[in-house]
Structures are given as structure tokens and as C-alpha cells.
Design an enzyme around this catalytic site. Structure first.
Site, PDB file in Angstrom:
ATOM      1  N   ASN A 151      -4.266  -1.495   3.656  1.00 32.98           N
ATOM      2  CA  ASN A 151      -4.455  -0.801   5.107  1.00 32.98           C
ATOM      3  C   ASN A 151      -3.468   0.786   4.232  1.00 32.98           C
ATOM      4  O   ASN A 151      -2.647   0.553   3.521  1.00 32.98           O
ATOM      5  CB  ASN A 151      -4.073  -0.894   6.288  1.00 32.98           C
ATOM      6  N   TYR A 207     -11.647 -13.955   2.843  1.00 32.49           N
ATOM      7  CA  TYR A 207     -11.948 -12.689   2.701  1.00 32.49           C
ATOM      8  C   TYR A 207     -13.615 -12.794   2.357  1.00 32.49           C
ATOM      9  O   TYR A 207     -14.236 -13.173   2.069  1.00 32.49           O
ATOM     10  CB  TYR A 207     -11.491 -11.790   1.795  1.00 32.49           C
ATOM     11  N   HIS A 250     -13.729  -3.016   9.010  1.00 35.18           N
ATOM     12  CA  HIS A 250     -13.991  -2.580   7.656  1.00 35.18           C
ATOM     13  C   HIS A 250     -15.325  -1.881   7.735  1.00 35.18           C
ATOM     14  O   HIS A 250     -15.764  -1.944   6.366  1.00 35.18           O
ATOM     15  CB  HIS A 250     -13.058  -2.338   6.471  1.00 35.18           C
TER      16      HIS A 250
END
Length: 492
Positions: A138, A348, A65
């Protein structure tokens, strides 16, 4: 003079140049030298600071990303779901919550064209009164793999060849030939949806299964879906080449220009609900991220609307330093045992600490807008002003209490330690069903994309046979078309 009154901000710019420490700079054009043509002096602090700052302008690129664009706005509840969740920001129709949203491509680098065939990220940060809630999804409702153990290998396969730095089909098809669970995702990626026209005209999905919990403590599985009010539009191959050739940042520009013109992008939020007691009633596992929940038996429920009405002020500060993490939830929303979600909860936050430092949640776009309190002190780049004398818990000098307890999922889990696959894999039914919903011309484009990919000279006969076998199990006519055009007999 209050040293905290003038925090670093362009709002306090002076009309003349200064160093970072505030000293005036009377010449920002010439280095300090011995005479007119002599050597530059090391004592030219302004020059050294200017170069050193420039040398450190870039931060580590997101491992996925990397290419993205952000915008700000609000989320407004339009339908009452307080019977499903005690989340404060969903408490009643009319409640508005400020948000920041980041759209992105997934695999390619920070400056890559926005017209490449690639999933798109759709991440929303809700600044609620009970802390930040990050819904990190997404544009497709499913994913390539169902267990996060496979995620690093999957990304390595999709990324460029480490020797040549070229993304190559043979590597992708080799890896996923070992993972038939990926077929459903490929019915989206190799479909016309694989190249969205721009960020405004694409759907979004939370992808993973979460849990909603109401005030009584009742838990229900939930999936989140964003539907654009302006409809879904995509680019076919020739269009993508033309658009990308003219402007490799076309989607970023479209988003920025639309908001500047007052044409605010809007999405409706819908949810699907499954009671945990009913999860065994389906021919798929509701916690399997490679599956969708059929809307004919699990209908979409409207919740609210997302409106983006303000562009970011600075791309680096509010896009590059913007950090999302699926671990950031609020009371009334919880995780599920979705294996991919469980690994994302750790990964993350870990990558943000690598990219931005341990205090990344103090950066303005990541910090909560509500009051908060803990003893997470100091560390690299800590710029939070604190004047407490007590930095431990508990203390009679600073009687901070625990927050009010909020409900979490009640089930008691038992089992033995093991590494195993889920029981209901059912890898071929949903991909086949989706393919059969395509119009004939759309099916033909899907077949052509697969023929092109499988025609890569480094894709072996064995790998072609495996893929044709997979697609035959999903849809017999699809497998026959691929086998005929590639002159390969499927290996069942």
C-alpha cells in the site's frame, strides 16, 4: 496448418468480421429475420454469440482494490545487497527485471472516484529468471489490524452498509473502537496523505515484514519502501472535490498521459533490516504490521529504482485480469511470521481463483516469463499447449529432477496451539509520535477530520469517549482538543 501458430491475438485480425470460430460474417448490422419485418430466427448464430459474449463481459469485481490502473516498466538494481539475499534479480547493480505495477484505491467500487479518502494499493510484479515475485503493498507503511482473522470484519465495516449501500462513519468508528491497534493507520488515513494527488506522487510500502536469505543461509527481517523521485503530493478536501468532480478517473489519466508523453514515473526502492536475534530489543514487535521501524535506529538502505515506461495495451487483459499474491516469492526472499502476511498468503490466491479461475496464472500478465514445469494439468479455461505423455512424478520415461535446493529460514519453532494476542501491543506510542511531527496547521486539519467523523449522529457517546480516550493516550493535547470540541470527557 499449425493450429498453435495463430493463437488468439489482435495481431492476426482479419480485414473483415468473423465469428469467434473464424467464420466470415457478411452483415454485422442486421439480425436474421423472416422477411423484412418478421421475427428473429434462433438460427442466427452470429447474433446469439454476440449477445452471449456481451452478457459475460464482466468478471467478479475484486473484493478490495477494485478501482485501479496498471503500467509496465523495469526494476534496476543500483546498490549491491547480495550479502543480504541470494535472490537472482538482486544479484548485482545494473541488473534489470521487467515489471508490471498496479495502483488502486482499496474500499470503493471499480468505477468510484479516485479522490476519495482511502488507502492506495501499490503492487509490483517482478518477472524474474526464477519466477514471479509479487510485492503487494500500500501507500501507507502500516495497516489497520495485525491479525488476518480480523480482516473480513474490517473490510465489512469499511464497505458500505449492507442495508443502504452507503459507507458510514458510525460503522467504521464502532468497529475500530474495539481495535486500538488501528490508531497508527488512522494517523495516515486522516492525515493530508489520505488523498494522494495521483499515483505518481505517492510512496509505496511492502507493509508486511518479509525475510531475506543469503547464500550462506543467514536470514534477516526486511521491510520494503518505494519513494517517488517526483516527491509526495496530496489533495486537501476542497481540491479533491474539485478534481474528482471534473474527472473521476484523474489518477488513471495522469498515469497514462505521463507515460505517453515520455514523463516516466520513477521510484527508488529502499529496505530496512532487522536481525531476528535482535527482535526482542525493541519496544514493539517487528512482525506487528501496525508498527513502523524507526528510521533513526533502523536506517533505510538503497536498493534500486522502478521505472514505468510503457502503458498497458488493454485495460481488461492487463488490469482486470492482472492478479497479485504475496505468496509468490523467489529464492532469497521468504515470508515471516507476521500474522497478517500469513493469512494473505492464502487469501490472495484464493480470491484470484474465484475471480479468474483455477488457471489464472496462465493469463499473460500473470504467467512467468521464465521456463517452468509442473503437473498442474487441465481445469477450467486451461489454454496452455501441452503434448507430454507423462503427467505424474517421478517417472523413468520423463526424468524431471527436483530444482536445486535454496536456503530458507533456519529457526526451529516450538509451542502449544493457542489463539492469543502478541505481547508487545504498544498501541499508542507511535501514533502519538507521528502526530507530534505534524506542523500546527496539519495537526489542525487532522483534528477537524476526526471531529467531523465523530460528529456522525449515529456515533454514540460511548464510542466518542473511547476514541477520545485512545487519542489522549497517544497525545494528551490531541485528546483534549477532541474532547473540548465534541464536549465529551475522555473515559480512561
Amino acid at each position: 496448418m499449425d493450429p498453435y501458430k495463430y493463437r488468439s491475438s489482435s495481431a492476426f485480425n482479419t480485414p473483415f468480421w468473423t465469428t469467434n470460430s473464424g467464420a466470415p460474417v457478411w452483415n454485422n448490422n442486421s439480425s436474421l429475420t423472416v422477411g423484412t419485418r418478421g421475427p428473429i430466427l434462433l438460427e442466427d448464430y452470429h447474433l446469439v454469440e454476440k449477445l452471449a459474449n456481451f452478457d459475460r463481459e464482466r468478471i467478479p469485481e475484486r473484493v478490495v482494490h477494485a478501482r485501479g490502473a496498471s503500467a509496465k516498466g523495469f526494476f534496476e538494481v543500483t546498490h549491491d545487497i547480495s550479502h543480504l539475499t541470494c535472490a537472482d534479480f538482486l544479484r548485482a547493480p545494473g541488473v534489470q527485471t521487467p515489471v508490471i505495477v498496479r495502483f488502486s484505491t482499496v474500499i470503493h467500487e471499480r468505477g468510484s472516484p479516485e479522490t476519495l479518502r482511502d488507502p492506495r494499493g501499490f503492487a509490483v510484479k517482478f518477472y524474474t529468471r526464477e519466477g514471479n515475485f509479487d510485492l503487494v503493498g500500500n501507500n501507507f507503511p502500516v495497516f489497520f489490524v495485525r491479525d488476518g482473522m480480523k480482516f473480513p470484519d474490517m473490510v465489512h465495516a469499511l464497505k458500505p452498509n449492507p442495508k443502504s449501500h452507503i459507507q458510514e462513519n458510525w460503522r467504521i468508528l464502532d468497529f475500530f473502537s474495539h481495535h486500538p491497534e488501528s490508531l497508527h493507520m488512522f494517523t495516515f488515513l486522516f492525515d493530508d496523505l489520505g488523498v494522494p494527488q495521483d499515483y505518481r506522487h505517492m510512496e509505496g510500502s511492502g507493509v508486511n515484514t518479509y525475510t531475506l536469505i543469503n547464500k550462506a543461509g543467514k536470514a534477516q527481517y526486511v521491510k520494503f519502501h518505494w519513494k517517488p523521485t517526483c516527491g509526495v503530493k496530496c489533495l486537501l478536501e476542497d481540491e479533491a472535490i474539485k478534481v474528482g468532480g471534473a474527472n473521476h478517473s484523474h489518477a488513471t489519466k495522469d498515469l497514462y498521459d505521463s507515460i505517453s508523453a515520455g514523463n516516466y514515473p520513477e521510484w527508488k526502492l529502499f529496505i530496512q533490516i532487522i536481525e531476528p536475534d535482535h527482535e526482542d530489543k525493541f519496544d514493539f514487535d517487528p512482525l506487528d504490521v501496525t508498527k513502523t521501524w524507526p528510521e533513526d535506529i533502523i536506517p533505510l538502505m538503497p536498493v534500486g529504482r522502478l521505472v514505468l515506461n510503457k502503458n498497458i495495451d488493454n485495460f481488461f487483459a492487463e488490469n482486470e485480469q492482472l492478479a497479485f499474491c504475496p505468496a509468490l516469492i523467489v529464492p532469497g526472499v521468504y515470508y515471516s511470521d507476521d500474522k497478517l502476511l500469513q493469512t494473505r498468503i492464502f487469501s490472495y490466491a484464493d480470491t484470484q481463483r474465484h475471480r479468474l479461475g483455477p488457471n489464472y496464472l496462465q493469463l499473460p500478465p500473470n504467467a512467468p516469463k521464465c521456463a517452468h514445469h509442473n503437473n498442474h494439468h487441465e481445469g477450467l479455461m486451461n489454454f496452455m499447449h501441452r503434448d507430454e505423455e507423462v503427467n505424474y512424478f517421478p517417472s523413468r520415461f520423463d526424468p524431471v529432477r527436483h530444482a536445486e535446493r535454496h536456503p530458507i529460514p533456519p529457526p526451529v519453532l516450538t509451542g502449544k496451539r493457542d489463539r492469543c494476542m502478541i505481547e508487545k501491543e504498544n498501541n499508542f506510542k507511535q501514533p502519538g509520535e507521528r502526530y507530534r511531527t505534524f506542523a500546527p496547521d496539519r495537526q489542525e486539519r487532522f483534528v477537524c477530520r476526526w471531529v467531523d467523523a465523530l460528529s456522525d449522529p449515529r456515533v454514540t457517546h460511548e464510542i466518542r469517549s473511547i476514541w477520545i480516550s485512545y487519542w489522549t493516550q497517544a497525545d494528551k493535547s490531541l485528546g483534549q482538543k477532541l474532547a473540548s470540541r465534541l464536549n465529551v470527557r475522555p473515559t480512561m
